[in-house]
Design an enzyme around this catalytic site. Structure first.
Site, PDB file in Angstrom:
ATOM      1  CE  LYS A 172      -4.478   1.155   0.515  1.00 11.61           C
ATOM      2  NZ  LYS A 172      -5.690   0.505   0.006  1.00 11.61           N
TER       3      LYS A 172
ATOM      4  N   GLY B 141     -19.493   7.720  -0.898  1.00 13.61           N
ATOM      5  CA  GLY B 141     -18.568   8.136  -1.953  1.00 13.61           C
ATOM      6  C   GLY B 141     -18.649   7.125  -3.083  1.00 13.61           C
TER       7      GLY B 141
HETATM    8  P1  NAD Z   1     -14.400   7.863  -1.431  1.00 14.01           P
HETATM    9  O1  NAD Z   1     -13.459   8.917  -1.005  1.00 14.01           O
HETATM   10  O2  NAD Z   1     -14.987   7.925  -2.801  1.00 14.01           O
HETATM   11  O3  NAD Z   1     -15.633   7.784  -0.400  1.00 14.01           O
HETATM   12  C1  NAD Z   1     -15.498   7.878   0.969  1.00 14.01           C
HETATM   13  C2  NAD Z   1     -16.692   8.657   1.472  1.00 14.01           C
HETATM   14  O4  NAD Z   1     -16.704   8.627   2.897  1.00 14.01           O
HETATM   15  C3  NAD Z   1     -16.691  10.135   1.057  1.00 14.01           C
HETATM   16  O5  NAD Z   1     -17.927  10.483   0.470  1.00 14.01           O
HETATM   17  C4  NAD Z   1     -16.443  10.882   2.379  1.00 14.01           C
HETATM   18  O6  NAD Z   1     -17.049  12.153   2.412  1.00 14.01           O
HETATM   19  C5  NAD Z   1     -17.070   9.921   3.365  1.00 14.01           C
HETATM   20  N1  NAD Z   1     -16.623  10.087   4.757  1.00 14.01           N
HETATM   21  C6  NAD Z   1     -15.392  10.381   5.231  1.00 14.01           C
HETATM   22  N2  NAD Z   1     -15.405  10.460   6.573  1.00 14.01           N
HETATM   23  C7  NAD Z   1     -16.676  10.206   6.950  1.00 14.01           C
HETATM   24  C8  NAD Z   1     -17.327  10.142   8.212  1.00 14.01           C
HETATM   25  N3  NAD Z   1     -16.661  10.356   9.343  1.00 14.01           N
HETATM   26  N4  NAD Z   1     -18.653   9.840   8.252  1.00 14.01           N
HETATM   27  C9  NAD Z   1     -19.334   9.620   7.093  1.00 14.01           C
HETATM   28  N5  NAD Z   1     -18.770   9.679   5.871  1.00 14.01           N
HETATM   29  C10 NAD Z   1     -17.464   9.970   5.808  1.00 14.01           C
HETATM   30  O7  NAD Z   1     -13.643   6.466  -1.184  1.00 14.01           O
HETATM   31  P2  NAD Z   1     -14.061   5.019  -1.714  1.00 14.01           P
HETATM   32  O8  NAD Z   1     -13.193   4.666  -2.870  1.00 14.01           O
HETATM   33  O9  NAD Z   1     -15.527   4.919  -1.838  1.00 14.01           O
HETATM   34  O10 NAD Z   1     -13.574   4.117  -0.485  1.00 14.01           O
HETATM   35  C11 NAD Z   1     -14.329   3.989   0.701  1.00 14.01           C
HETATM   36  C12 NAD Z   1     -13.704   2.938   1.596  1.00 14.01           C
HETATM   37  O11 NAD Z   1     -13.654   1.693   0.904  1.00 14.01           O
HETATM   38  C13 NAD Z   1     -12.268   3.230   2.038  1.00 14.01           C
HETATM   39  O12 NAD Z   1     -12.061   2.711   3.336  1.00 14.01           O
HETATM   40  C14 NAD Z   1     -11.433   2.450   1.041  1.00 14.01           C
HETATM   41  O13 NAD Z   1     -10.145   2.138   1.546  1.00 14.01           O
HETATM   42  C15 NAD Z   1     -12.304   1.236   0.879  1.00 14.01           C
HETATM   43  N6  NAD Z   1     -12.094   0.491  -0.345  1.00 14.01           N
HETATM   44  C16 NAD Z   1     -12.256   1.089  -1.550  1.00 14.01           C
HETATM   45  C17 NAD Z   1     -12.084   0.348  -2.717  1.00 14.01           C
HETATM   46  C18 NAD Z   1     -12.316   0.948  -4.078  1.00 14.01           C
HETATM   47  O14 NAD Z   1     -12.427   0.190  -5.057  1.00 14.01           O
HETATM   48  N7  NAD Z   1     -12.447   2.249  -4.198  1.00 14.01           N
HETATM   49  C19 NAD Z   1     -11.720  -1.007  -2.640  1.00 14.01           C
HETATM   50  C20 NAD Z   1     -11.597  -1.590  -1.386  1.00 14.01           C
HETATM   51  C21 NAD Z   1     -11.769  -0.829  -0.242  1.00 14.01           C
END
Ligand code: NAD
Length: 349
Positions: A78, A180
């Site tokens: 990572k 998100g």
């Molecule tokens: P993203 O940034 O698009 O979405 C995250 C969302 O969470 C945002 O809308 C943000 O405003 C919101 N957020 C942040 N703090 C918050 C809080 N305290 N309360 C409520 N909402 C809050 O990111 P993403 O790509 O959707 O990833 C989300 C999670 O999934 C992360 O933990 C990431 O590591 C994990 N993840 C993502 C992927 C992927 O394919 N994108 C794959 C595996 C894991």
């Protein structure tokens, strides 16, 4: 470093600083036993370097376990960049990051994660070919979030099946934290399946857009833990399941895409005692890395991604069943299987 509580025998932890662009980043390579380490790059405004290091070590170990459970030929790593993704991004910063990735000569493949998007990765590509999650090129797989979200949705159904005897989500209430990329797509699947959604986010625009398209009810970020629902789906940031939040949860299952949901692994036992069935985060959210693995292989195939995702859901079901049968926390069962898969591969490399 070697005494760090999250060190866990990392093969390499690489810190980079570029004075010209202000880049401060750490790339952690947990294991290359199953293949080159792969995992996304997160950009976040950490409060301290210690917080940054802890995050990258935990995320990188999580990727080793995630890739092992997904059954793909990749190890775990990572990257984290220290900065505010809203104000500190620049093409030069991502080119400097690309040079950092390139210096590891294929030990680590990067992709997007929180705060980093496909456009940033195409800049990284100018400096290194060890990058995935691109939207151009022969094998480009694009944004992995839709596949991650599809896995989260299918995983929620796996959990529902064990809890309610059916995976039909029609009329079930799901509380979603974070709408998100992953949370937003997951909500679309859940709404299409007839689930009632209660959502929260700190971004009012994302909230309004998902509420409009799904009919979800909105609650304040601090209130999501008190929502009476069938399943809680965390899709924002990690470390949100601690003794205080767990004491408040009024759900029967936890199943969401956020990485590192448990503040410490022992929370798995806390969940089990509370009678909450927990889908281990790195198993249920493996869809995105499956998509990335297809790209890294050089011959992207939608059919292969679907088949591998279906197999991952079988693995998730097996983890849940074994945990229920043996009265163990689900995350301990998953960790054991992941470690066994990595250990079995090690002597062959
Ligand atoms: P993203 O940034 O698009 O979405 C995250 C969302 O969470 C945002 O809308 C943000 O405003 C919101 N957020 C942040 N703090 C918050 C809080 N305290 N309360 C409520 N909402 C809050 O990111 P993403 O790509 O959707 O990833 C989300 C999670 O999934 C992360 O933990 C990431 O590591 C994990 N993840 C993502 C992927 C992927 O394919 N994108 C794959 C595996 C894991």
């Amino acid at each position: 470093m070697f005494d760090h509580p999250s060190f866990d025998a990392h093969e390499g932890v690489h810190a980079f600083h570029d004075a010209a662009t202000g880049l401060k980043c750490v790339i952690a390579v947990h294991s290359t036993a199953l293949g080159p380490a792969a995992g996304g790059c997160r950009m976040w405004n950490y409060t301290t370097g210690e917080a940054m290091l802890t995050d990258v070590l935990r995320l990188s170990q999580g990727m080793s376990y995630k890739n092992a459970m997904a059954g793909i030929p990749l190890g775990g790593g990572k990257a984290v960049i220290w900065g505010d993704p809203k104000s500190d991004k620049s093409p030069d910063l991502f080119r400097a990051f690309g040079r950092a990735v390139e210096s590891l000569r294929g030990t680590y493949y990067t992709a997007e994660d929180v705060g980093v998007d496909v456009a940033d990765m195409s800049i990284v590509r100018q400096e290194t070919r060890f990058v995935a999650g691109l939207d151009e090129g022969a094998a480009a797989s694009g944004d992995p979030s839709p596949v991650t979200a599809r896995g989260v949705y299918l995983g929620i159904r796996q959990v529902a099946k064990r809890l309610f005897g059916t995976d039909d989500l029609n009329g079930r209430t799901i509380a979603v934290q974070g709408v998100g990329s992953v949370g937003g797509y997951t909500c679309a699947h859940l709404a299409a399946a007839g689930a009632n959604l209660v959502i929260t986010d700190i971004d009012p625009e994302a909230l309004a857009s998902v509420a409009r398209s799904t009919g979800a009810r909105i609650v304040a970020p601090g209130d999501i833990y008190d929502v009476e629902a069938d399943i809680f789906s965390p899709n924002a940031l990690g470390a949100i399941l601690n003794e205080k939040t767990l004491a408040r949860l009024k759900v029967k299952g936890v199943a969401g895409g956020a990485n590192n949901q448990l503040v410490v692994p022992e929370m798995g036992e806390f969940l089990r005692r509370k009678g909450i069935l927990y889908a281990p985060d790195y198993v249920i959210n493996g869809g995105g890395i499956i998509n990335v693995a297809a790209e890294i292989s050089g011959k992207y195939s939608r059919d292969w991604v679907e088949a591998t995702l279906a197999q991952l859901m079988v693995t998730l079901g097996d983890v849940l069943d074994e945990a229920l049968k043996t009265h163990q926390p689900t995350n301990y069962v998953a960790d054991r299987i992941a470690r066994a898969r990595i250990a079995a591969a090690r002597p062959t490399r």
